[in-house]
Scaffold this motif. Structure first.
Motif, PDB file in Angstrom:
ATOM      1  N   SER A 147      89.538  11.799  13.711  1.00 10.50           N
ATOM      2  CA  SER A 147      89.572  10.779  14.759  1.00 10.50           C
ATOM      3  C   SER A 147      89.082  11.362  16.075  1.00 10.50           C
ATOM      4  CB  SER A 147      91.001  10.260  14.941  1.00 10.50           C
ATOM      5  OG  SER A 147      91.484   9.726  13.725  1.00 10.50           O
ATOM      6  N   HIS A 148      88.459  10.525  16.878  1.00 13.86           N
ATOM      7  CA  HIS A 148      87.962  10.931  18.190  1.00 13.86           C
ATOM      8  C   HIS A 148      88.669  10.135  19.278  1.00 13.86           C
ATOM      9  CE1 HIS A 148      83.780  12.340  16.494  1.00 13.86           C
ATOM     10  NE2 HIS A 148      84.742  13.210  16.278  1.00 13.86           N
ATOM     11  N   LEU A 149      88.703  10.725  20.458  1.00 13.73           N
ATOM     12  CA  LEU A 149      89.315  10.064  21.597  1.00 13.73           C
ATOM     13  C   LEU A 149      88.315  10.049  22.743  1.00 13.73           C
ATOM     14  CD1 LEU A 149      92.184   8.997  22.388  1.00 13.73           C
ATOM     15  CD2 LEU A 149      92.617  11.269  23.347  1.00 13.73           C
ATOM     16  N   LEU A 150      88.202   8.903  23.404  1.00 14.21           N
ATOM     17  CA  LEU A 150      87.408   8.823  24.635  1.00 14.21           C
ATOM     18  C   LEU A 150      88.379   8.531  25.772  1.00 14.21           C
ATOM     19  CD1 LEU A 150      84.304   6.739  23.478  1.00 14.21           C
ATOM     20  CD2 LEU A 150      84.262   9.107  24.295  1.00 14.21           C
ATOM     21  N   LEU A 206      91.762   4.294  27.271  1.00 15.13           N
ATOM     22  CA  LEU A 206      91.704   5.285  26.186  1.00 15.13           C
ATOM     23  C   LEU A 206      91.213   4.595  24.923  1.00 15.13           C
ATOM     24  CD1 LEU A 206      95.065   7.274  26.039  1.00 15.13           C
ATOM     25  CD2 LEU A 206      92.793   8.242  26.330  1.00 15.13           C
ATOM     26  N   TRP A 207      90.145   5.111  24.347  1.00 19.58           N
ATOM     27  CA  TRP A 207      89.645   4.566  23.085  1.00 19.58           C
ATOM     28  C   TRP A 207      89.930   5.572  21.982  1.00 19.58           C
ATOM     29  CZ3 TRP A 207      87.052   4.350  27.688  1.00 19.58           C
ATOM     30  CH2 TRP A 207      86.662   3.088  28.159  1.00 19.58           C
ATOM     31  N   PHE A 208      90.503   5.087  20.890  1.00 19.80           N
ATOM     32  CA  PHE A 208      90.831   5.944  19.751  1.00 19.80           C
ATOM     33  C   PHE A 208      89.960   5.509  18.580  1.00 19.80           C
ATOM     34  CE2 PHE A 208      93.064   7.538  16.140  1.00 19.80           C
ATOM     35  CZ  PHE A 208      93.690   8.684  16.586  1.00 19.80           C
ATOM     36  N   SER A 256      89.499   3.439   8.376  1.00 15.13           N
ATOM     37  CA  SER A 256      90.544   2.575   7.824  1.00 15.13           C
ATOM     38  C   SER A 256      91.742   3.365   7.296  1.00 15.13           C
ATOM     39  CB  SER A 256      89.960   1.710   6.699  1.00 15.13           C
ATOM     40  OG  SER A 256      89.423   2.548   5.694  1.00 15.13           O
ATOM     41  N   ARG A 257      91.514   4.639   6.899  1.00 16.86           N
ATOM     42  CA  ARG A 257      92.640   5.419   6.389  1.00 16.86           C
ATOM     43  C   ARG A 257      93.708   5.629   7.457  1.00 16.86           C
ATOM     44  NH1 ARG A 257      90.014  10.905   5.088  1.00 16.86           N
ATOM     45  NH2 ARG A 257      88.887  10.277   6.943  1.00 16.86           N
ATOM     46  N   PHE A 258      93.254   5.711   8.724  1.00 16.94           N
ATOM     47  CA  PHE A 258      94.160   6.107   9.797  1.00 16.94           C
ATOM     48  C   PHE A 258      94.438   5.001  10.822  1.00 16.94           C
ATOM     49  CE2 PHE A 258      92.404  10.395   8.657  1.00 16.94           C
ATOM     50  CZ  PHE A 258      93.602  10.931   8.215  1.00 16.94           C
ATOM     51  N   ALA A 259      93.785   3.837  10.664  1.00 19.45           N
ATOM     52  CA  ALA A 259      93.892   2.816  11.711  1.00 19.45           C
ATOM     53  C   ALA A 259      95.338   2.371  11.925  1.00 19.45           C
ATOM     54  CB  ALA A 259      93.000   1.624  11.361  1.00 19.45           C
ATOM     55  N   GLU A 260      96.063   2.133  10.827  1.00 19.75           N
ATOM     56  CA  GLU A 260      97.444   1.654  10.961  1.00 19.75           C
ATOM     57  C   GLU A 260      98.326   2.742  11.586  1.00 19.75           C
ATOM     58  OE1 GLU A 260      99.198   0.410   7.278  1.00 19.75           O
ATOM     59  OE2 GLU A 260     101.166   0.118   8.216  1.00 19.75           O
ATOM     60  N   GLN A 261      98.125   3.979  11.104  1.00 20.36           N
ATOM     61  CA  GLN A 261      98.882   5.113  11.639  1.00 20.36           C
ATOM     62  C   GLN A 261      98.621   5.277  13.135  1.00 20.36           C
ATOM     63  OE1 GLN A 261      98.064   8.712   9.433  1.00 20.36           O
ATOM     64  NE2 GLN A 261      99.216  10.013  10.834  1.00 20.36           N
ATOM     65  N   GLY A 281      99.261   3.808  23.221  1.00 22.20           N
ATOM     66  CA  GLY A 281      98.567   3.593  24.492  1.00 22.20           C
ATOM     67  C   GLY A 281      97.059   3.440  24.372  1.00 22.20           C
ATOM     68  N   CYS A 282      96.546   3.468  23.149  1.00 24.12           N
ATOM     69  CA  CYS A 282      95.084   3.508  22.960  1.00 24.12           C
ATOM     70  C   CYS A 282      94.548   2.185  22.417  1.00 24.12           C
ATOM     71  CB  CYS A 282      94.712   4.584  21.940  1.00 24.12           C
ATOM     72  SG  CYS A 282      95.301   6.211  22.361  1.00 24.12           S
ATOM     73  N   GLU A 283      93.294   1.915  22.727  1.00 19.27           N
ATOM     74  CA  GLU A 283      92.578   0.848  22.024  1.00 19.27           C
ATOM     75  C   GLU A 283      91.992   1.468  20.761  1.00 19.27           C
ATOM     76  OE1 GLU A 283      88.514  -1.805  22.412  1.00 19.27           O
ATOM     77  OE2 GLU A 283      89.541  -1.205  24.259  1.00 19.27           O
ATOM     78  N   VAL A 284      92.466   1.034  19.595  1.00 19.42           N
ATOM     79  CA  VAL A 284      91.999   1.630  18.341  1.00 19.42           C
ATOM     80  C   VAL A 284      90.710   0.944  17.894  1.00 19.42           C
ATOM     81  CG1 VAL A 284      92.556   2.077  15.913  1.00 19.42           C
ATOM     82  CG2 VAL A 284      94.345   2.258  17.672  1.00 19.42           C
TER      83      VAL A 284
END
Ligand code: ZN
Ligand code: ZN
Length: 362
Positions: free
Chosen positions: A42-45, A51-53, A57-62, A69-72
């Motif tokens: 995963s990347h963070l901006l 904050l964009w995360f 799909s494997r990690f979206a729910e997690q 606090g992030c926009e996934v």
């Protein structure tokens, strides 16, 4: 404000100091530190107020649960392409990235996707924040160190001739799990006799021989936070050389620990240990740095070495691990985990290290 929001806030202050508007964070431990997300890929901006995360799909729910606090943003086929697209959507002209962690291939791809955005390398922006632990992190590391120490106490009587190095290592790793660790923080080092002259020996199927001192370097990960410690034990009667070397290393280590407090130059702490070993005539046998920071990773900022121009600050958690290595004969390293406090050190490792407890036969 949550602790992750506080961290992002501190990072934003750093970004402003460096006149940066948007930072692309790709290092997994840095992503975890800033968001609380425990997965990977995963990347963070980090923008000044958003904050964009970016994940799949494997990690979206997690991510929704762990990084509230992030926009996934969920990508369909390319993490780096989606990161570029999200960065482009901000309309900003510059994108800062972590030069120590972004691969050449990803950098090239990012450049190709973002022809009108300037890519700016940054170094250690998040790492330097991570170096100073907040109270909760200090408590987590304290607990990991206690679990690792309890595991060592469980297996120390098993360190004896006839056992192999890997026997001892696997028992110790199992015991750490019994005491609440999820996994070892690195491959446990058990090095018997002459093999202990290799500072980072791999444990082998070799049996511990009578007369061998045994170096054990071990650590766990519990609740994301690591520990790291080294002891040398002597299952049978040690000879005079070993006693001498052990006594010198222990005194060097204790001098360095006693030099620790808020505001002290790292090189002074290194010198406290290194000069003692040199004065005793073993200066050529201590080749590595004095220690390193420990936190989400077992090796992180700050690095403690003779040429450092860094300063220790309250809240840093570092190892102090001087050693003397005699090729073909063996080695002694003694390593503790230490919290830097305002007025001095708090030693987080409790495994005994005086020469009497190092000599199990006595
Ligand atoms: Zn270690
Ligand atoms: Zn270490």
């Amino acid at each position: 404000m949550s602790r992750h929001a506080e961290r992002t806030d501190r990072l934003r202050r750093v970004l402003r100091e460096h006149s940066l508007e948007l930072l692309f964070v790709c290092h997994p431990a840095n992503v975890t530190y800033l968001t609380g997300f425990r997965g990977d890929s995963s990347h963070l901006l980090v923008g000044h107020d958003h904050l964009w995360f970016i994940t799949d799909s494997r990690f979206a729910e997690q991510a929704q649960a762990e990084a509230p606090g992030c926009e996934v943003v969920e990508h369909q086929n390319s993490l780096i392409k989606q990161t570029a697209a999200t960065a482009a959507s901000t309309g900003l002209r510059r994108l800062a990235f972590e030069e120590a962690h972004l691969t050449c291939a990803s950098h090239r791809e990012l450049g190709a996707e973002l022809p009108s955005m300037a890519l700016e390398p940054t170094k250690d922006l998040v790492e330097n924040l991570r170096a100073v632990k907040d109270r909760e992190e200090q408590n987590l590391i304290r607990k990991t160190a206690a679990a690792a120490d309890a595991a060592f106490a469980d297996v120390v009587a098993d360190i004896r001739p006839g056992r192999t190095e890997l026997d001892v290592a696997s028992r110790l790793e199992y015991a750490m799990q019994q005491h609440g660790c999820r996994k070892p923080s690195f491959d446990t080092i058990v090095a018997a006799g002459p093999r202990a002259s290799l500072p980072h020996a791999e444990s082998t199927h070799a049996e511990i021989q009578p007369g061998d001192p045994v170096l054990v370097d071990w650590g766990g990960v519990r609740d994301l936070y690591c520990s790291d410690a080294t002891r040398v034990v002597h299952p049978t009667e040690p000879d005079d050389l070993w006693r001498e070397v052990y006594t010198i290393v222990l005194a060097a280590q204790e001098r360095a620990i006693q030099a620790i407090r808020d505001g002290v130059p790292i090189r002074d702490v290194d010198a406290a240990a290194r000069s003692h070993i040199a004065d005793a005539g073993y200066g050529g046998h201590f080749g590595h740095g004095l220690g390193h920071g420990v936190g989400l990773q077992v090796h992180e900022a700050p690095r403690l070495h003779a040429k450092s121009d860094g300063i220790l600050s309250e809240g840093m958690v570092v190892t102090i691990e001087p050693g003397i290595y005699l090729p073909g004969q063996g080695g002694v390293r003694i390593e503790d985990l230490v919290l830097v406090c305002q007025d001095g050190p708090e030693i987080l490792t409790t495994a005994p290290k005086n020469i009497e407890t190092a000599c199990l036969s006595e």
